[in-house]
Design an enzyme around this catalytic site. Structure first.
Site, PDB file in Angstrom:
ATOM      1  N   GLU A  59      40.673  10.328  -9.646  1.00 55.07           N
ATOM      2  CA  GLU A  59      41.873  10.273 -10.476  1.00 55.07           C
ATOM      3  C   GLU A  59      42.077  11.616 -11.165  1.00 55.07           C
ATOM      4  OE1 GLU A  59      43.688   7.208 -13.840  1.00 55.07           O
ATOM      5  OE2 GLU A  59      41.526   7.594 -13.794  1.00 55.07           O
ATOM      6  N   LYS A 113      49.223   2.725 -10.102  1.00 61.64           N
ATOM      7  CA  LYS A 113      48.316   2.141 -11.088  1.00 61.64           C
ATOM      8  C   LYS A 113      49.048   1.183 -12.019  1.00 61.64           C
ATOM      9  CE  LYS A 113      44.826   3.560 -14.534  1.00 61.64           C
ATOM     10  NZ  LYS A 113      44.241   4.730 -15.237  1.00 61.64           N
ATOM     11  N   CYS A 145      40.605   3.456 -11.855  1.00 60.15           N
ATOM     12  CA  CYS A 145      39.962   3.526 -13.174  1.00 60.15           C
ATOM     13  C   CYS A 145      40.056   2.218 -13.963  1.00 60.15           C
ATOM     14  CB  CYS A 145      40.547   4.694 -13.962  1.00 60.15           C
ATOM     15  SG  CYS A 145      39.450   5.297 -15.289  1.00 60.15           S
TER      16      CYS A 145
END
Length: 597
Positions: A91, A204, A238
């Site tokens: 990321e 995301k 994440c």
């Protein structure tokens, strides 16, 4: 207040989430995923990149993205030379972390146009002029030249107005109101296949202090792709790992065994060290988790790994060394060929997760056309020292044991030691019981939190240091805009009998000792429970050292609870933390991020 899980649902989901269903009849997955029939074992070679990006604004944002894509392409070639079929990049690996402090023009210079996967575009061979395409073109070419899959995280500019540039002729993004710029910005994972074509694009959904981006609104199936080596993956980025969607949802709903994750992690003791939490997630659900991490230990960014949860006998392939710099990990991975899994993909997933909301946070209030420094003048994108977190630096900590990294390529190591920043959660509200020092007789202890959640321990007190049994059931990160409900049963090393000193290594490490054989047990109200055992140098205990059964039992006291146990038959050297961390998704508070396990 949300209702508790029924006993039938708890047992069903526990078995499913732990991959305990071993007799399902193979069926064909949706054609959209290109899956194959079968439940035969297959092997592939996976690679993950621990990477510290190039960041120098002297030549502008476009050059930053260009240089990082060039370096990542070099690592892809290195991975291919070691037999890798797929590589994952971290990321923010193309842009660096400080996007939230940029002015709109600077921010846009880091953005990339990403073709809709349904168009089967090969950016490498598609005549599109710069700017904002260099990374997708270069990495498409790298995937094509190396004949491998590449998963990369990009800052995506999605056209939402007919009046702005749309080089790949994407369908205009109508998922929300279009900003003045004409683009909606996302934190996006992009997958290139061996021909260089874009075959998946996942935006995301669970943002963590990322005001420059909007949460993705695409179906969770957008995170799924199938390879030509007959393995289906789900993507996640994440903070997604703390929620049901997309990873856990796709694992449970579609029987996916392999997860590709890009991250810029924040290390928080006692329970959120990157390798510890990621290995625990992999082990709890019995899936392979390939994690590529952003390397910046001074900002608490550290750790990558290939965690093979289906097999406790396999060594853990990971890196958590502040001095490693950028580094490639390559390992053979054993898994199952793609199939329909334990649930029919035509079934509405809301039957399995009836109260799920997709998103942890929404950056919709943020105007991309405004200088974000005016709105968030002091925000650290991935860490906060307010409230529950405290900062320490430790040069001594970190693990990079070559025996844990078959085929690992060691590059860009630094001569000088670097500090690792670690944050500490406030555990002052945890129920805690100091444990007996020294002795040979079996001891028992129990810690019960205010709401009746109790943690039981039987152990042999072979050491002379301070340890505490702790129990907790409640919300964490309450000072942040995310409400995460956990249940915790753990043993912590402490400086004193005061629970606030537990795991506080910044005061110095004690002499070496052992914590005797033990058994932890607790009746959790959730089926999603993550086991961990970490030494005081932050290294992971091998999974084979401790037992965490995949078939927890319903308790006899109440049909709404599931009894989990974690145990070891041998003493543990230099124990920092061991325990079980339960995510009770249905108790998360705050609308946009309610979810259920």
């Amino acid at each position: 207040m949300e209702p508790k899980l029924s006993s039938i649902f708890a047992l069903l989901l526990t078995l499913a989430a732990a991959l305990y269903c071993q007799s399902a009849t193979p069926e064909k997955l949706s054609d959209d995923f290109g899956a194959v029939k079968g439940r035969q074992k297959v092997k592939y070679v996976g690679a993950v990149l621990e990477y510290e990006p190039y960041i120098d604004w002297k030549d502008g944002g476009e050059e930053i993205v260009r240089e990082n894509s060039r370096i990542i392409a070099e690592y892809a070639a290195d991975a291919k030379s070691q037999g890798a079929d797929i590589i994952i990049a971290p990321e923010y690996g193309l842009t660096g972390l400080e996007m939230h402090i940029l002015r709109p023009k600077e921010l846009f210079s880091l953005m990339q146009y990403v073709p809709d996967p349904g168009l089967s575009v090969v950016p490498c061979t598609t005549p599109v002029d710069p700017p904002n395409v260099v990374a997708v073109q270069d990495l498409s070419c790298s995937a094509k030249e190396n004949a491998m899959y590449i998963v990369v995280d990009v800052a995506e500019a999605s056209p939402c107005s007919p009046d702005v540039r749309n080089p790949f002729n994407n369908t205009l993004d109508t998922s929300r109101d279009c900003p003045k710029s004409g683009y909606i910005y996302y934190n996006t994972q992009v997958v290139f296949d061996r021909s260089g074509a874009v075959i998946a694009r996942y935006r995301k959904q669970n943002l963590f202090l990322e005001p420059q981006f909007h949460s993705g609104l695409d179906p969770v199936e957008s995170a799924i792709f199938t390879t030509d080596f007959n393995v289906t993956f789900t993507l996640q980025i994440c903070f997604d790992i703390c929620f049901v969607k997309p990873g856990l949802w796709n694992v449970v709903t579609y029987g996916i065994n392999d997860v590709a994750m890009s991250t810029a992690w924040v290390d928080v003791l006692p329970f959120f060290l990157a390798p510890s939490f990621q290995n625990a997630w992999s082990r709890s659900f019995g899936v392979n988790l390939l994690v590529s991490g952003y390397h910046n230990p001074e900002k608490s960014k550290l750790g990558s790994g290939i965690y093979q949860g289906p097999s406790d006998a396999r060594e853990i392939t990971y890196i958590s060394d502040p001095d490693s710099g950028s580094r490639l990990l390559v390992s053979e991975v054993e898994t199952y060929a793609s199939e329909a899994g334990r649930f029919d993909p035509d079934t509405d997933s809301r039957l399995l997760f009836p109260e799920v909301e997709t998103y942890a946070s929404e950056a919709g209030r943020f105007d991309q056309d405004t200088d974000s420094r005016l709105l968030f003048p002091e925000v650290d994108t991935h860490a906060s020292e307010a409230g529950r977190f405290f900062r320490v630096s430790r040069k001594e900590h970190g693990r990079s044991n070559s025996s844990h990294k078959p085929f690992a390529a060691e590059e860009h190591s630094r001569e000088q030691s670097r500090n690792l920043t670690v944050y500490f959660d406030d555990i002052s509200m945890y129920a805690n019981v100091p444990l007996v020092h020294d002795g040979n007789a079996l001891q028992r202890a129990e810690a019960c939190h205010d709401d009746g959640f109790c943690c039981s321990l039987s152990y042999y007190p072979t050491g002379k240091l301070n340890y505490s049994l702790v129990a907790f059931s409640g919300m964490v990160m309450e000072h942040l805009p995310y409400h995460i409900y956990n249940q915790v049963c753990a043993v912590l090393w402490c400086q004193t009998d005061d629970v606030n000193t537990c795991t506080h290594v910044e005061e110095g490490l004690p002499e070496s000792d052992t914590f005797g054989a033990f058994k932890l047990s607790a009746p959790f109200d959730t089926a999603c429970v993550y086991p961990s055992l970490v030494h005081r140098n932050f290294s992971l205990a091998e999974n084979s050292l401790y037992s965490f059964p995949y078939n927890p039992q319903l308790t006899s006291s109440t049909e709404d609870e599931v009894l989990f146990t974690l145990s070891t038959g041998d003493p543990v050297t230099d124990l920092l933390v061991t325990g079980m961390f339960g995510r009770w998704y249905s108790r998360d508070d705050g609308g946009n991020h309610t979810s259920v396990c």
